[in-house]
Enzyme design. Structure first.
Site, mmCIF file in Angstrom:
data_model
loop_
_atom_site.group_PDB
_atom_site.id
_atom_site.type_symbol
_atom_site.label_atom_id
_atom_site.label_comp_id
_atom_site.label_asym_id
_atom_site.label_seq_id
_atom_site.Cartn_x
_atom_site.Cartn_y
_atom_site.Cartn_z
ATOM 1 N N ARG A 184 -0.495 -1.910 12.835
ATOM 2 C CA ARG A 184 0.373 -2.426 11.784
ATOM 3 C C ARG A 184 0.967 -3.725 12.307
ATOM 4 O O ARG A 184 1.143 -3.906 13.508
ATOM 5 C CB ARG A 184 1.488 -1.439 11.445
ATOM 6 C CG ARG A 184 1.000 -0.077 10.972
ATOM 7 C CD ARG A 184 2.184 0.860 10.743
ATOM 8 N NE ARG A 184 1.758 2.176 10.246
ATOM 9 C CZ ARG A 184 1.495 3.217 11.023
ATOM 10 N NH1 ARG A 184 1.630 3.109 12.335
ATOM 11 N NH2 ARG A 184 1.111 4.369 10.495
ATOM 12 N N LYS A 210 5.403 4.218 13.658
ATOM 13 C CA LYS A 210 6.397 4.712 12.707
ATOM 14 C C LYS A 210 7.159 5.890 13.310
ATOM 15 O O LYS A 210 6.586 6.731 13.993
ATOM 16 C CB LYS A 210 5.722 5.151 11.410
ATOM 17 C CG LYS A 210 5.337 4.008 10.486
ATOM 18 C CD LYS A 210 4.874 4.535 9.140
ATOM 19 C CE LYS A 210 4.626 3.400 8.156
ATOM 20 N NZ LYS A 210 4.206 3.920 6.829
ATOM 21 N N HIS A 278 -2.304 -6.576 6.539
ATOM 22 C CA HIS A 278 -2.563 -5.138 6.543
ATOM 23 C C HIS A 278 -4.025 -4.838 6.207
ATOM 24 O O HIS A 278 -4.553 -3.793 6.596
ATOM 25 C CB HIS A 278 -1.649 -4.434 5.541
ATOM 26 C CG HIS A 278 -1.430 -2.989 5.848
ATOM 27 N ND1 HIS A 278 -0.782 -2.540 6.982
ATOM 28 C CD2 HIS A 278 -1.804 -1.863 5.175
ATOM 29 C CE1 HIS A 278 -0.746 -1.221 6.989
ATOM 30 N NE2 HIS A 278 -1.369 -0.794 5.907
ATOM 31 N N ARG A 281 -6.080 -4.124 9.194
ATOM 32 C CA ARG A 281 -5.994 -2.729 9.663
ATOM 33 C C ARG A 281 -6.949 -1.844 8.864
ATOM 34 O O ARG A 281 -7.638 -0.995 9.423
ATOM 35 C CB ARG A 281 -4.551 -2.257 9.536
ATOM 36 C CG ARG A 281 -4.295 -0.794 9.866
ATOM 37 C CD ARG A 281 -2.784 -0.566 9.852
ATOM 38 N NE ARG A 281 -2.403 0.820 9.654
ATOM 39 C CZ ARG A 281 -2.262 1.719 10.633
ATOM 40 N NH1 ARG A 281 -2.513 1.368 11.868
ATOM 41 N NH2 ARG A 281 -1.874 2.947 10.367
ATOM 42 N N HIS A 304 -1.847 7.962 12.060
ATOM 43 C CA HIS A 304 -1.534 8.709 10.844
ATOM 44 C C HIS A 304 -1.082 10.119 11.205
ATOM 45 O O HIS A 304 -1.715 10.792 12.012
ATOM 46 C CB HIS A 304 -2.755 8.792 9.926
ATOM 47 C CG HIS A 304 -3.061 7.512 9.215
ATOM 48 N ND1 HIS A 304 -4.286 7.244 8.645
ATOM 49 C CD2 HIS A 304 -2.296 6.420 8.973
ATOM 50 C CE1 HIS A 304 -4.264 6.049 8.088
ATOM 51 N NE2 HIS A 304 -3.067 5.528 8.275
ATOM 52 N N TYR A 313 -10.290 6.363 3.563
ATOM 53 C CA TYR A 313 -11.329 5.425 3.981
ATOM 54 C C TYR A 313 -12.727 5.960 3.703
ATOM 55 O O TYR A 313 -13.676 5.187 3.624
ATOM 56 C CB TYR A 313 -11.161 5.090 5.463
ATOM 57 C CG TYR A 313 -9.878 4.354 5.729
ATOM 58 C CD1 TYR A 313 -9.717 3.029 5.340
ATOM 59 C CD2 TYR A 313 -8.798 4.997 6.321
ATOM 60 C CE1 TYR A 313 -8.529 2.364 5.555
ATOM 61 C CE2 TYR A 313 -7.603 4.339 6.542
ATOM 62 C CZ TYR A 313 -7.472 3.022 6.151
ATOM 63 O OH TYR A 313 -6.292 2.373 6.359
#
Length: 332
Positions: A184, A210, A278, A281, A304, A313
């Site tokens: 990110r 995150k 982004h 990514r 994730h 994806y």
């Protein structure tokens, strides 16, 4: 209207959110809201941006209730919340052109606050659980072609710009990092100088993602060489504990600078508006999957929390397969 009290110095010393002042609710609600945010920060380790969004959503809800009920919101009154009150709030937000994703986040924040009050013995706010979350359409990320992603990480593509060469080198290194390691933009710009090995001295980065969760991601040697090239040209000191990437005046590099750089480059390279930092990514994940990468491994690389987030994806890959079929099959 509601506002946060201006106690930044206290917050900076303690590391805890400043006490919240609300003119739409009684002090008991303000106290519980402050404690709730402290709990989310310390126990759940939510990111500052998520905490800010949750606090804003709850403040908006309390402001709405004060107007809706014609009185300040108190804990006893809030505990008697009805599903119709929540639906009225959601309808009001919809009328302000708030999208389904934002409404879903708002409802998640309200439910979190309600569960906290229940655990603290401050009432059972069952109306928040009775409301069905709004449906949102799933949009697939739009990755770039491999050749386009590589050109974005080439400092020579910007040779005609009236900027210092070290800035070209810096931006190329950031772009290469986003695409080469799937970071990110906040993760890339959050790296400290000591976090990045010299070329040949390592091939792993420790990234703070995150919720302050750290993970290990591989980094290509040619990416490390680009970063080293930028560091050699940078006119500002880059101490070990300082940021790896700095702005024109030597301070931490703003994500907006990289976004603006991408906007200029996609015009020069003829890329669509979906070509954002982004998107690099997304390209990282899609290109790995296309070449046989394991979905679970890609989940770990991206950081994730849930595999379902990574599974989007697979939809991109399927779309491309059908595009190839339609353009190449003689009977398509």
């Amino acid at each position: 209207m509601a506002k946060l009290s201006d106690k930044k110095s206290t917050e900076a010393r303690s590391g805890a959110p400043a006490p919240i002042e609300l003119i739409c609710a009684n002090a008991d609600i303000s106290l519980q809201m402050t404690r709730w945010l402290s709990h989310l920060r310390a126990e759940r380790r939510l990111s500052p941006k998520t905490l800010e969004a949750y606090a804003r959503d709850v403040r908006q809800f309390l402001t709405f209730l004060a107007e809706h009920w014609g009185a300040l919101v108190s804990l006893p009154r809030f505990a008697k919340l009805e599903a119709s009150d929540v639906r009225a709030f959601m309808a009001a937000r919809r009328s302000d052109d708030i999208g389904g994703r934002s409404l879903m986040r708002a409802l998640a924040g309200l439910r979190s606050f309600g569960r906290f009050l229940e655990r603290e013995g401050k009432g059972n706010v069952g109306a928040l659980s009775a409301i069905r979350a709004p449906k949102i359409g799933k949009s697939l990320p739009k990755p770039l072609q491999m050749a386009s992603a590589k050109r974005l990480a080439d400092a020579n593509e910007r040779a005609g710009e009236n900027r210092d060469p070290w800035i070209w080198a810096r931006d190329a290194a950031v772009m290469a990092l986003l695409y080469g390691s799937g970071l990110r933009i906040s993760e890339a710009l959050g790296l400290k100088r000591r976090d990045v090995p010299a070329p040949g001295a390592g091939d792993v980065l420790i990234v703070n993602g995150k919720g302050n969760k750290t993970r290990m991601v591989p980094v290509l040697q040619n990416v490390l060489e680009l970063i080293a090239d930028y560091a050699a040209q940078c006119p500002h000191p880059l101490p070990a504990e300082g940021p790896m990437f700095v702005g024109a005046r030597g301070g931490p590099l703003s994500p907006r600078i990289i976004q603006l750089t991408m906007e200029r480059m996609r015009g020069a390279l003829g890329l669509p508006d979906s070509a954002t930092p982004h998107a690099l990514r997304h390209s990282f994940a899609t290109h790995l999957l296309t070449r046989g990468g394991d979905l679970r491994a890609i989940q770990e690389l991206l950081g994730h929390a849930s595999l379902s987030t990574t599974q989007i994806y697979t939809g991109i890959d399927t779309e491309r397969l059908f595009e190839v079929y339609k353009t190449a099959h003689p009977r398509a």
